[in-house]
Scaffold this motif. Structure first.
Motif, PDB file in Angstrom:
ATOM      1  N   ASP A   1       0.934  -1.165   0.069  1.00 46.41           N
ATOM      2  CA  ASP A   1      -0.132  -0.179  -0.057  1.00 46.41           C
ATOM      3  C   ASP A   1       0.783   1.204   0.190  1.00 46.41           C
ATOM      4  OD1 ASP A   1      -2.473  -1.474   0.207  1.00 46.41           O
ATOM      5  OD2 ASP A   1      -2.633  -1.285   2.186  1.00 46.41           O
ATOM      6  N   ASN A   2       1.852   1.252   0.948  1.00 53.09           N
ATOM      7  CA  ASN A   2       2.624   2.475   0.784  1.00 53.09           C
ATOM      8  C   ASN A   2       3.567   2.573  -0.407  1.00 53.09           C
ATOM      9  OD1 ASN A   2       3.474   4.523   2.740  1.00 53.09           O
ATOM     10  ND2 ASN A   2       5.435   3.728   2.524  1.00 53.09           N
ATOM     11  N   ILE A   3       3.957   1.552  -1.049  1.00 58.98           N
ATOM     12  CA  ILE A   3       4.707   1.696  -2.206  1.00 58.98           C
ATOM     13  C   ILE A   3       3.730   2.324  -3.212  1.00 58.98           C
ATOM     14  CG2 ILE A   3       5.767   0.564  -4.246  1.00 58.98           C
ATOM     15  CD1 ILE A   3       6.903  -1.402  -2.034  1.00 58.98           C
ATOM     16  N   GLU A   4       2.569   1.801  -3.557  1.00 58.62           N
ATOM     17  CA  GLU A   4       1.564   2.309  -4.288  1.00 58.62           C
ATOM     18  C   GLU A   4       1.312   3.714  -3.952  1.00 58.62           C
ATOM     19  OE1 GLU A   4      -3.121   1.331  -5.187  1.00 58.62           O
ATOM     20  OE2 GLU A   4      -1.869   0.030  -4.309  1.00 58.62           O
ATOM     21  N   GLU A   5       1.222   4.026  -2.604  1.00 58.91           N
ATOM     22  CA  GLU A   5       0.719   5.446  -2.476  1.00 58.91           C
ATOM     23  C   GLU A   5       1.659   6.556  -2.490  1.00 58.91           C
ATOM     24  OE1 GLU A   5      -0.450   5.299   1.546  1.00 58.91           O
ATOM     25  OE2 GLU A   5      -2.262   3.887   1.180  1.00 58.91           O
ATOM     26  N   GLU A   6       3.096   6.227  -2.317  1.00 59.80           N
ATOM     27  CA  GLU A   6       4.087   7.028  -2.392  1.00 59.80           C
ATOM     28  C   GLU A   6       4.521   7.200  -3.933  1.00 59.80           C
ATOM     29  OE1 GLU A   6       5.840   8.987  -0.135  1.00 59.80           O
ATOM     30  OE2 GLU A   6       4.236   8.306   1.037  1.00 59.80           O
ATOM     31  N   LEU A   7       4.442   6.259  -4.631  1.00 57.49           N
ATOM     32  CA  LEU A   7       4.638   6.522  -6.321  1.00 57.49           C
ATOM     33  C   LEU A   7       3.426   7.293  -6.871  1.00 57.49           C
ATOM     34  CD1 LEU A   7       7.000   4.707  -5.611  1.00 57.49           C
ATOM     35  CD2 LEU A   7       6.571   3.564  -7.971  1.00 57.49           C
ATOM     36  N   ALA A   8       2.269   6.995  -6.478  1.00 59.86           N
ATOM     37  CA  ALA A   8       1.106   7.758  -7.074  1.00 59.86           C
ATOM     38  C   ALA A   8       1.362   9.173  -6.843  1.00 59.86           C
ATOM     39  CB  ALA A   8      -0.135   7.197  -6.295  1.00 59.86           C
ATOM     40  N   LYS A   9       1.909   9.651  -5.545  1.00 57.69           N
ATOM     41  CA  LYS A   9       2.218  11.238  -5.376  1.00 57.69           C
ATOM     42  C   LYS A   9       3.114  11.485  -6.591  1.00 57.69           C
ATOM     43  CE  LYS A   9       2.032  10.723  -0.416  1.00 57.69           C
ATOM     44  NZ  LYS A   9       2.954  10.784   0.922  1.00 57.69           N
ATOM     45  N   ASP A  10       4.112  10.832  -7.085  1.00 53.79           N
ATOM     46  CA  ASP A  10       4.941  11.303  -8.393  1.00 53.79           C
ATOM     47  C   ASP A  10       4.268  10.995  -9.630  1.00 53.79           C
ATOM     48  OD1 ASP A  10       6.938  12.175  -6.645  1.00 53.79           O
ATOM     49  OD2 ASP A  10       7.668  10.329  -6.430  1.00 53.79           O
ATOM     50  N   GLY A  11       2.974  10.754  -9.667  1.00 51.06           N
ATOM     51  CA  GLY A  11       2.035  10.246 -11.065  1.00 51.06           C
ATOM     52  C   GLY A  11       2.519   8.918 -11.356  1.00 51.06           C
TER      53      GLY A  11
END
Length: 114
Positions: free
Chosen positions: A53-63
């Protein structure tokens, strides 16, 4: 974001949730795609899902969005496919069983250091 930057962001996001034994495997020349695997371990299925979940969320912040996710419900081995970078988040016992580092022994391994 370059592949190397993506690998670093993935490793950091995994580390933030206490993932263990985080490594990047350079798969270039060994497979058509992906260029990199990022592999890490967790103690429990709950932690595996929290790391994913954290990987998904952190990369989503960078689009950056993943194209495919597998294994989330079971939580033994979650695979996140970001195209040229594929993330494997294992429960420790599953990592030892599948031994991707040995299976792809020709790949260059880089351990993550904060």
């Amino acid at each position: 974001m370059t592949e190397q930057e993506m690998c670093k962001a993935i490793c950091k996001a995994a580390s933030d949730k206490k993932a263990r034994d985080i490594v990047t495997m350079d798969m270039q020349g060994l497979m058509i795609s992906p260029d990199y695997f990022v592999i890490c371990s967790a103690n429990t299925a709950t932690q595996v899902r929290a790391i994913a979940d954290n990987i998904e969320e952190e990369l989503a912040k960078d689009g950056v969005a993943f194209s495919h996710k597998e294994g989330y419900r079971e939580g033994d081995w979650v695979l996140l496919d970001f195209g040229d970078v594929v993330v494997h988040v294992f429960r420790q016992e599953m990592r030892e069983y599948y031994a991707l580092e040995q299976l792809w022994g020709d790949a260059k391994l880089t351990a993550y250091e904060e």
